[in-house]
Design a protein around this motif. Structure first.
Motif, PDB file in Angstrom:
ATOM      1  N   ILE A  41      -2.716  -5.700 -16.967  1.00  0.00           N
ATOM      2  CA  ILE A  41      -1.535  -5.565 -16.121  1.00  0.00           C
ATOM      3  C   ILE A  41      -1.527  -4.226 -15.384  1.00  0.00           C
ATOM      4  O   ILE A  41      -1.119  -4.152 -14.231  1.00  0.00           O
ATOM      5  CB  ILE A  41      -0.243  -5.781 -16.933  1.00  0.00           C
ATOM      6  N   ILE A  42      -2.005  -3.169 -16.024  1.00  0.00           N
ATOM      7  CA  ILE A  42      -2.055  -1.853 -15.373  1.00  0.00           C
ATOM      8  C   ILE A  42      -3.006  -1.898 -14.187  1.00  0.00           C
ATOM      9  O   ILE A  42      -2.713  -1.344 -13.120  1.00  0.00           O
ATOM     10  CB  ILE A  42      -2.469  -0.756 -16.375  1.00  0.00           C
ATOM     11  N   ALA A  43      -4.139  -2.573 -14.329  1.00  0.00           N
ATOM     12  CA  ALA A  43      -5.098  -2.695 -13.230  1.00  0.00           C
ATOM     13  C   ALA A  43      -4.486  -3.479 -12.077  1.00  0.00           C
ATOM     14  O   ALA A  43      -4.668  -3.122 -10.904  1.00  0.00           O
ATOM     15  CB  ALA A  43      -6.384  -3.364 -13.710  1.00  0.00           C
ATOM     16  N   TRP A  44      -3.754  -4.559 -12.379  1.00  0.00           N
ATOM     17  CA  TRP A  44      -3.113  -5.337 -11.327  1.00  0.00           C
ATOM     18  C   TRP A  44      -2.070  -4.507 -10.585  1.00  0.00           C
ATOM     19  O   TRP A  44      -1.944  -4.599  -9.368  1.00  0.00           O
ATOM     20  CB  TRP A  44      -2.458  -6.586 -11.906  1.00  0.00           C
ATOM     21  N   ILE A  45      -1.295  -3.711 -11.308  1.00  0.00           N
ATOM     22  CA  ILE A  45      -0.288  -2.862 -10.676  1.00  0.00           C
ATOM     23  C   ILE A  45      -0.954  -1.821  -9.781  1.00  0.00           C
ATOM     24  O   ILE A  45      -0.525  -1.588  -8.649  1.00  0.00           O
ATOM     25  CB  ILE A  45       0.621  -2.208 -11.737  1.00  0.00           C
ATOM     26  N   LEU A  46      -2.031  -1.212 -10.274  1.00  0.00           N
ATOM     27  CA  LEU A  46      -2.740  -0.207  -9.484  1.00  0.00           C
ATOM     28  C   LEU A  46      -3.373  -0.818  -8.241  1.00  0.00           C
ATOM     29  O   LEU A  46      -3.252  -0.277  -7.134  1.00  0.00           O
ATOM     30  CB  LEU A  46      -3.806   0.476 -10.349  1.00  0.00           C
ATOM     31  N   ILE A  47      -4.030  -1.954  -8.395  1.00  0.00           N
ATOM     32  CA  ILE A  47      -4.611  -2.646  -7.242  1.00  0.00           C
ATOM     33  C   ILE A  47      -3.501  -3.046  -6.271  1.00  0.00           C
ATOM     34  O   ILE A  47      -3.645  -2.900  -5.053  1.00  0.00           O
ATOM     35  CB  ILE A  47      -5.428  -3.878  -7.678  1.00  0.00           C
ATOM     36  N   GLY A  48      -2.400  -3.542  -6.794  1.00  0.00           N
ATOM     37  CA  GLY A  48      -1.279  -3.939  -5.939  1.00  0.00           C
ATOM     38  C   GLY A  48      -0.716  -2.785  -5.146  1.00  0.00           C
ATOM     39  O   GLY A  48      -0.455  -2.901  -3.948  1.00  0.00           O
ATOM     40  N   LEU A  49      -0.539  -1.648  -5.790  1.00  0.00           N
ATOM     41  CA  LEU A  49      -0.010  -0.473  -5.106  1.00  0.00           C
ATOM     42  C   LEU A  49      -0.956  -0.016  -4.008  1.00  0.00           C
ATOM     43  O   LEU A  49      -0.549   0.221  -2.866  1.00  0.00           O
ATOM     44  CB  LEU A  49       0.231   0.655  -6.106  1.00  0.00           C
ATOM     45  N   LEU A  50      -2.231   0.062  -4.325  1.00  0.00           N
ATOM     46  CA  LEU A  50      -3.217   0.527  -3.344  1.00  0.00           C
ATOM     47  C   LEU A  50      -3.450  -0.499  -2.234  1.00  0.00           C
ATOM     48  O   LEU A  50      -3.549  -0.142  -1.055  1.00  0.00           O
ATOM     49  CB  LEU A  50      -4.522   0.881  -4.037  1.00  0.00           C
ATOM     50  N   ALA A  51      -3.539  -1.767  -2.579  1.00  0.00           N
ATOM     51  CA  ALA A  51      -3.746  -2.800  -1.555  1.00  0.00           C
ATOM     52  C   ALA A  51      -2.536  -2.899  -0.637  1.00  0.00           C
ATOM     53  O   ALA A  51      -2.684  -3.069   0.579  1.00  0.00           O
ATOM     54  CB  ALA A  51      -4.035  -4.153  -2.212  1.00  0.00           C
ATOM     55  N   GLY A  52      -1.348  -2.794  -1.177  1.00  0.00           N
ATOM     56  CA  GLY A  52      -0.142  -2.799  -0.353  1.00  0.00           C
ATOM     57  C   GLY A  52      -0.091  -1.596   0.574  1.00  0.00           C
ATOM     58  O   GLY A  52       0.280  -1.707   1.743  1.00  0.00           O
ATOM     59  N   ALA A  53      -0.487  -0.431   0.077  1.00  0.00           N
ATOM     60  CA  ALA A  53      -0.520   0.776   0.908  1.00  0.00           C
ATOM     61  C   ALA A  53      -1.575   0.651   2.004  1.00  0.00           C
ATOM     62  O   ALA A  53      -1.345   1.053   3.151  1.00  0.00           O
ATOM     63  CB  ALA A  53      -0.790   1.999   0.041  1.00  0.00           C
ATOM     64  N   ILE A  54      -2.731   0.093   1.677  1.00  0.00           N
ATOM     65  CA  ILE A  54      -3.777  -0.117   2.686  1.00  0.00           C
ATOM     66  C   ILE A  54      -3.300  -1.106   3.747  1.00  0.00           C
ATOM     67  O   ILE A  54      -3.520  -0.901   4.941  1.00  0.00           O
ATOM     68  CB  ILE A  54      -5.094  -0.587   2.025  1.00  0.00           C
ATOM     69  N   ALA A  55      -2.627  -2.167   3.315  1.00  0.00           N
ATOM     70  CA  ALA A  55      -2.107  -3.153   4.266  1.00  0.00           C
ATOM     71  C   ALA A  55      -1.087  -2.513   5.208  1.00  0.00           C
ATOM     72  O   ALA A  55      -1.105  -2.764   6.418  1.00  0.00           O
ATOM     73  CB  ALA A  55      -1.474  -4.328   3.520  1.00  0.00           C
ATOM     74  N   LYS A  56      -0.222  -1.654   4.674  1.00  0.00           N
ATOM     75  CA  LYS A  56       0.749  -0.967   5.523  1.00  0.00           C
ATOM     76  C   LYS A  56       0.063   0.007   6.466  1.00  0.00           C
ATOM     77  O   LYS A  56       0.499   0.194   7.596  1.00  0.00           O
ATOM     78  CB  LYS A  56       1.794  -0.242   4.679  1.00  0.00           C
ATOM     79  N   ALA A  57      -1.032   0.629   6.020  1.00  0.00           N
ATOM     80  CA  ALA A  57      -1.778   1.542   6.891  1.00  0.00           C
ATOM     81  C   ALA A  57      -2.488   0.772   8.010  1.00  0.00           C
ATOM     82  O   ALA A  57      -2.604   1.271   9.132  1.00  0.00           O
ATOM     83  CB  ALA A  57      -2.793   2.335   6.076  1.00  0.00           C
ATOM     84  N   LEU A  58      -2.963  -0.430   7.706  1.00  0.00           N
ATOM     85  CA  LEU A  58      -3.620  -1.252   8.722  1.00  0.00           C
ATOM     86  C   LEU A  58      -2.622  -1.821   9.727  1.00  0.00           C
ATOM     87  O   LEU A  58      -3.000  -2.126  10.864  1.00  0.00           O
ATOM     88  CB  LEU A  58      -4.380  -2.407   8.060  1.00  0.00           C
ATOM     89  N   MET A  59      -1.393  -1.979   9.313  1.00  0.00           N
ATOM     90  CA  MET A  59      -0.343  -2.523  10.177  1.00  0.00           C
ATOM     91  C   MET A  59       0.784  -1.505  10.301  1.00  0.00           C
ATOM     92  O   MET A  59       1.813  -1.624   9.638  1.00  0.00           O
ATOM     93  CB  MET A  59       0.207  -3.816   9.586  1.00  0.00           C
ATOM     94  N   PRO A  60       0.585  -0.483  11.119  1.00  0.00           N
ATOM     95  CA  PRO A  60       1.626   0.547  11.225  1.00  0.00           C
ATOM     96  C   PRO A  60       2.913  -0.018  11.818  1.00  0.00           C
ATOM     97  O   PRO A  60       2.901  -1.005  12.543  1.00  0.00           O
ATOM     98  CB  PRO A  60       1.003   1.591  12.140  1.00  0.00           C
ATOM     99  N   GLY A  61       3.978   0.615  11.484  1.00  0.00           N
ATOM    100  CA  GLY A  61       5.293   0.198  11.951  1.00  0.00           C
ATOM    101  C   GLY A  61       6.306   0.453  10.869  1.00  0.00           C
ATOM    102  O   GLY A  61       5.970   0.788   9.735  1.00  0.00           O
ATOM    103  N   LYS A  62       7.554   0.296  11.231  1.00  0.00           N
ATOM    104  CA  LYS A  62       8.622   0.549  10.273  1.00  0.00           C
ATOM    105  C   LYS A  62       8.822  -0.659   9.374  1.00  0.00           C
ATOM    106  O   LYS A  62       9.007  -1.780   9.855  1.00  0.00           O
ATOM    107  CB  LYS A  62       9.911   0.879  11.008  1.00  0.00           C
ATOM    108  N   ASP A  63       8.773  -0.414   8.091  1.00  0.00           N
ATOM    109  CA  ASP A  63       9.010  -1.468   7.102  1.00  0.00           C
ATOM    110  C   ASP A  63      10.249  -1.113   6.297  1.00  0.00           C
ATOM    111  O   ASP A  63      10.443   0.038   5.912  1.00  0.00           O
ATOM    112  CB  ASP A  63       7.826  -1.612   6.146  1.00  0.00           C
ATOM    113  N   PRO A  64      11.088  -2.094   6.000  1.00  0.00           N
ATOM    114  CA  PRO A  64      12.303  -1.821   5.248  1.00  0.00           C
ATOM    115  C   PRO A  64      12.083  -1.711   3.738  1.00  0.00           C
ATOM    116  O   PRO A  64      13.033  -1.669   2.996  1.00  0.00           O
ATOM    117  CB  PRO A  64      13.197  -3.019   5.582  1.00  0.00           C
TER     118      PRO A  64
END
Length: 90
Positions: free
Chosen positions: A3-26
């Motif tokens: 579960i810790i690995a999934w949380i870490l991957i999720g946090l990093l993958a979500g951050a990478i996705a937001k970096a690839l798609m710049p813009g304001k997110d709520p």
């Protein structure tokens, strides 16, 4: 993976996705993590169904990260469509 690995991957993958798609997110860090975790699951499922490969093998496998980021980008687009419509009508 645990579960810790999934949380870490999720946090990093979500951050990478937001970096690839710049813009304001709520959403903040929790939304980013949830989008990333769900995106990893979606990416792994799509890899298995569409390409016939096991996309989520281990924490350090490139296929795991690619699947998580692609799935996160898909979910981020959907999230922006849903939340973007609410903020315009309010």
């Amino acid at each position: 993976m645990g579960i810790i690995a999934w949380i870490l991957i999720g946090l990093l993958a979500g951050a990478i996705a937001k970096a690839l798609m710049p813009g304001k997110d709520p959403g903040g860090i929790i939304i980013t993590m949830l989008i990333g975790i769900a995106g990893g699951l979606l990416g792994g499922w799509l890899g298995k169904v569409v390409l016939g490969v096991d996309a989520i093998d281990g924490f350090f496998d490139l296929s795991t990260w690619i699947a998580a980021v692609v799935g996160s980008v898909i979910l981020l687009v959907l999230y922006r469509l849903v939340t973007g419509n609410r903020s315009r009508h309010a």
